[in-house]
Design an enzyme around this catalytic site. Structure first.
Site, PDB file in Angstrom:
ATOM      1  N   TRP A   1      11.542  24.946  14.668  1.00 53.83           N
ATOM      2  CA  TRP A   1      12.152  25.988  15.500  1.00 53.83           C
ATOM      3  C   TRP A   1      12.890  26.874  14.504  1.00 53.83           C
ATOM      4  O   TRP A   1      13.872  26.459  13.897  1.00 53.83           O
ATOM      5  CB  TRP A   1      13.106  25.369  16.518  1.00 53.83           C
ATOM      6  CG  TRP A   1      13.653  26.367  17.494  1.00 53.83           C
ATOM      7  CD1 TRP A   1      13.044  26.774  18.652  1.00 53.83           C
ATOM      8  CD2 TRP A   1      14.888  27.076  17.415  1.00 53.83           C
ATOM      9  NE1 TRP A   1      13.831  27.697  19.289  1.00 53.83           N
ATOM     10  CE2 TRP A   1      14.981  27.908  18.557  1.00 53.83           C
ATOM     11  CE3 TRP A   1      15.937  27.102  16.496  1.00 53.83           C
ATOM     12  CZ2 TRP A   1      16.068  28.738  18.800  1.00 53.83           C
ATOM     13  CZ3 TRP A   1      17.021  27.942  16.739  1.00 53.83           C
ATOM     14  CH2 TRP A   1      17.071  28.744  17.878  1.00 53.83           C
TER      15      TRP A   1
ATOM     16  N   GLY B   1      17.933  21.413  10.819  1.00 52.81           N
ATOM     17  CA  GLY B   1      19.354  21.786  10.777  1.00 52.81           C
ATOM     18  C   GLY B   1      19.519  23.127  10.089  1.00 52.81           C
ATOM     19  O   GLY B   1      18.564  23.899   9.968  1.00 52.81           O
TER      20      GLY B   1
ATOM     21  N   LYS C   1      15.553  28.142  35.748  1.00 50.03           N
ATOM     22  CA  LYS C   1      14.228  27.507  35.655  1.00 50.03           C
ATOM     23  C   LYS C   1      13.138  28.564  35.651  1.00 50.03           C
ATOM     24  O   LYS C   1      12.200  28.496  34.878  1.00 50.03           O
ATOM     25  CB  LYS C   1      13.967  26.554  36.831  1.00 50.03           C
ATOM     26  CG  LYS C   1      14.645  25.221  36.838  1.00 50.03           C
ATOM     27  CD  LYS C   1      14.242  24.269  35.751  1.00 50.03           C
ATOM     28  CE  LYS C   1      15.024  24.501  34.494  1.00 50.03           C
ATOM     29  NZ  LYS C   1      16.254  23.799  34.304  1.00 50.03           N
TER      30      LYS C   1
ATOM     31  N   LYS D   1      13.979  21.823  22.815  1.00 49.31           N
ATOM     32  CA  LYS D   1      14.620  20.900  23.741  1.00 49.31           C
ATOM     33  C   LYS D   1      16.060  20.559  23.352  1.00 49.31           C
ATOM     34  O   LYS D   1      16.938  20.545  24.191  1.00 49.31           O
ATOM     35  CB  LYS D   1      13.766  19.627  23.826  1.00 49.31           C
ATOM     36  CG  LYS D   1      14.220  18.641  24.866  1.00 49.31           C
ATOM     37  CD  LYS D   1      13.870  19.113  26.254  1.00 49.31           C
ATOM     38  CE  LYS D   1      14.411  18.200  27.332  1.00 49.31           C
ATOM     39  NZ  LYS D   1      14.541  18.921  28.602  1.00 49.31           N
TER      40      LYS D   1
HETATM   41  C1  F6R Z   1      17.315  24.416  30.635  1.00 50.16           C
HETATM   42  C2  F6R Z   1      17.635  23.584  29.503  1.00 50.16           C
HETATM   43  C3  F6R Z   1      18.807  23.932  28.670  1.00 50.16           C
HETATM   44  C4  F6R Z   1      19.656  22.684  28.431  1.00 50.16           C
HETATM   45  C5  F6R Z   1      20.794  22.992  27.450  1.00 50.16           C
HETATM   46  C6  F6R Z   1      21.710  21.800  27.256  1.00 50.16           C
HETATM   47  O1  F6R Z   1      16.206  23.937  31.320  1.00 50.16           O
HETATM   48  O2  F6R Z   1      16.961  22.638  29.218  1.00 50.16           O
HETATM   49  O3  F6R Z   1      19.564  24.939  29.260  1.00 50.16           O
HETATM   50  O4  F6R Z   1      20.158  22.230  29.648  1.00 50.16           O
HETATM   51  O5  F6R Z   1      20.246  23.366  26.227  1.00 50.16           O
HETATM   52  O6  F6R Z   1      21.018  20.720  26.749  1.00 50.16           O
HETATM   53  P1  F6R Z   1      21.631  19.263  26.776  1.00 50.16           P
HETATM   54  O7  F6R Z   1      21.756  18.860  28.208  1.00 50.16           O
HETATM   55  O8  F6R Z   1      20.635  18.427  26.038  1.00 50.16           O
HETATM   56  O9  F6R Z   1      22.965  19.328  26.110  1.00 50.16           O
END
Ligand code: F6R
Length: 615
Positions: free
Chosen positions: A75, A102, A492, A610
């Site tokens: 990424w 990183g 979404k 992700k």
């Molecule tokens: C939306 C999505 C992101 C995560 C955000 C926080 O579908 O996946 O907005 O919710 O990057 O990620 P976490 O929950 O892993 O801290």
């Protein structure tokens, strides 16, 4: 962001690395690369694009031999996604090869110094700077690779999970971690390295998760040596037995992970409260909470920090906690909170919500809150993740791996945990009646069934998606508990279909967004049974008079909104307080179908990753 994978042992590294990259691709998919080493030649192949593109290039360009290998799926941070900026990166001598997840923040200064000393750079990446810094230290200090890595990492500022090997040492890989995750799988005379355990789960259940500021020297046929990066002291390895299985990380007959994860919700919500919610007995058991219950009951306020979808779950929690437990709640974007010099005291409880447990901003917010003396409670999905370890205590959601980049089951399981916490606190504080408490326990126990019923409307939602797939803007409206659901529905849609969408509290519409409404504009309104039902009906009238197209989420059997809306998506009746757990289902499905019809990459939408491990 970025996935790294490595192998050293007696098998061919290629299939392990390639399958590993496919499983880690959710972490970033701008480019991919692989380096294989057979003890004589290092085979390097890297390319802009996805792991399948890399696979095709490998077929044409290199031989797949080698019992040592490293691979990377990127990424992009420093440098555009192209072949040259892809990892792995060589050092100038061609001896050292590195992969990195990183950001090295002081790379520009180091690069300048290295250029002055004669180093040449081919890419725009901070990673190529790091590998050459390590080489420079190794030469200057005349030390082994492990020592050079340790010295060099003490000079860098930033975050990293790295794997590096030396052409002169075909039996050794060095890994190190600060801020980005790194798991080491331990087999018989073989070792695996990866950003999470999914690349090696079919080979071993034994893994070491490196802590921040730790590095490991991994030698084939030998034990792993773990050291502190700061002072080179030895750390005793802690080997965990993983619960993950292969089925959980495969699509299980669904076309996409996102669809699988949407349909898993009845079972994973149950997994979230299994053994914790004893509805008939009126008991909620949450180990992590019980040990610190007084922190919560004596708290002046609860501050929730999170990002994205997890932040939306936090907004739902604000309604539940204030309503039932009568504790003031503030919900903060972690990215803003960390830089705002917020007022935090020892009487505050901070709840950090994160699916991945790796989000950099949420982690920084936790560190800040801890420094200021607050008690920090984590709600994470990924077991052993950085955030779950950085918090004082917490509850896992047990949703199983969420691989689709758009978060779905994480949202509903986070709300399930937050609901249990709020109910428990309310009961202890005496701010909820026994009958209301018991009713909600029973209703929570019915949620999996109700979510399953909501999922049965999939076909009808697909038909609505076909009608609106070419719209260029959407509005999502909801009130009270369903205002955060409107935000989540809009998120979404935009993230996987690239259609512009805005979520608003329904009553705010007339303070601006109403100007957008014309006969082309689809407006998704959450209009289920609630205290605000009549008011939402009035909002729908206002939209109708401006000829907007109404897609309403309604309670089964609703007749009033049915008459007014252009399309309806029915969900089973639940108390308003629990309704986000069902009203979010049709919105997830609507986004999924629209994105699919627009031929979007549903599981890997553009520009996203992700786990957002950079700020
Ligand atoms: C939306 C999505 C992101 C995560 C955000 C926080 O579908 O996946 O907005 O919710 O990057 O990620 P976490 O929950 O892993 O801290």
């Amino acid at each position: 962001m970025c996935g790294i994978v490595g192998y050293i042992g007696n098998r061919d590294a290629y299939p392990i690395i390639m399958n590993g990259l496919k499983r880690l691709e959710y972490r970033g998919y701008d480019s991919a690369g692989i380096a294989l080493y057979d003890g004589e030649t290092i085979q390097l192949c890297k390319t802009k694009g996805k792991v399948v593109d890399l696979e095709a290039s490998v077929e044409k360009e290199i031989s797949k031999t080698g019992k040592l290998g490293i691979g990377h799926t990127r990424w992009a941070t420093h440098g555009i996604p192209n072949d040259i900026n892809s990892h792995p990166h060589f050092s100038n001598s061609g001896d050292l090869v590195i992969i990195h997840n990183g950001i090295i923040e002081n790379y520009a200064t180091i690069k300048k110094e290295l250029i002055n000393r004669g180093y040449i750079f081919n890419s725009d990446t901070d990673t190529e700077v790091l590998v050459n810094l390590i080489e420079d230290v190794k030469k200057k200090e005349n030390v082994k690779l492990g020592k050079a890595v340790q010295i060099a990492l003490n000079q860098v500022v930033g975050a990293y999970a790295i794997a590096i090997f030396d052409k002169k040492k075909p039996d050794e890989i060095i890994v190190a971690k600060l801020g980005s995750p790194l798991a080491i799988g331990i087999g018989d005379d073989e070792f695996f390295v990866a950003s999470d355990a999914s690349p090696f789960i079919e080979f071993t259940n034994n893994a070491i998760y490196l802590e921040d500021e730790e590095m490991a020297i991994i030698r084939k046929d030998r034990d792993i040596e773990i050291r502190k990066i700061k002072d080179d002291s030895i750390v005793a390895p802690y080997v965990q037995e993983l619960q993950l299985n292969l089925e959980q990380i495969e699509k299980g007959g669904y076309d996409h992970f996102m669809l699988k994860e949407i349909f898993e919700q009845p079972s994973v919500i149950k997994d979230t409260y299994r053994g914790r919610l004893l509805a008939d007995k009126g008991i909620i058991k949450l180990g992590g909470l019980e040990d610190y219950i007084e922190k919560f009951t004596n708290a002046d306020r609860i501050i929730i920090v999170a990002c994205g979808t997890s932040w939306h779950a936090g907004l739902v929690a604000e309604y539940i906690f204030e309503d039932w437990a009568r504790i003031p709640v503030e919900v903060e974007y972690a990215s803003e909170f960390r830089y705002r010099n917020p007022v935090i005291t020892e009487k505050d409880v901070v709840i950090a919500i994160s699916q991945s447990g790796e989000t950099a901003d949420t982690l920084a917010a936790i560190k800040l809150a801890k420094e200021k003396g607050a008690f920090v409670y984590g709600i994470c999905n990924v077991v052993g993740s950085t955030i779950s370890r950085a918090t004082h205590s917490g509850t896992y959601t047990h949703a199983g791996p969420e691989i689709g980049v758009a978060s779905t089951k994480a949202f509903t399981t986070q709300i399930t945990v937050l609901t249990m916490i709020a109910l428990k606190l309310a009961r202890i504080k005496g701010t909820i009646s026994q009958s209301d408490y018991m009713l909600h326990l029973r209703e929570l126990d019915l949620i999996p069934e109700n979510v399953a019923k909501a999922l049965k409307k999939n076909k009808e939602i697909e038909e609505i998606a076909a009608v609106f797939k070419d719209a260029t803007n959407f509005l999502y409206l909801g009130r009270g508990y369903n205002f955060p659901v409107a935000l989540e529905g809009a998120l979404k849609l935009k993230e996987i279909s690239y259609i512009h969408a805005e979520g608003y509290p329904a009553a705010e519409m007339k303070h601006g967004p109403i100007a957008l409404i014309d006969e082309q504009m689809p407006i998704v309104v959450i209009a289920v049974n609630s205290n605000h039902y009549e008011k939402v009906v009035s909002n729908i009238q206002e939209i109708k008079s401006r000829k907007g197209k109404i897609i309403a989420v309604v309670t089964e059997g609703d007749t009033v909104v049915r008459e007014m809306a252009d399309y309806i998506m029915e969900v089973p009746n639940t108390p308003e307080t629990l309704s986000p757990l069902v009203t979010t289902i049709p919105l997830q499905l609507l986004s999924y179908h629209i994105a699919l019809m627009l031929d979007r990459n549903v599981d890997q939408p553009r520009n996203l990753a992700k786990a957002v491990t950079v700020e």
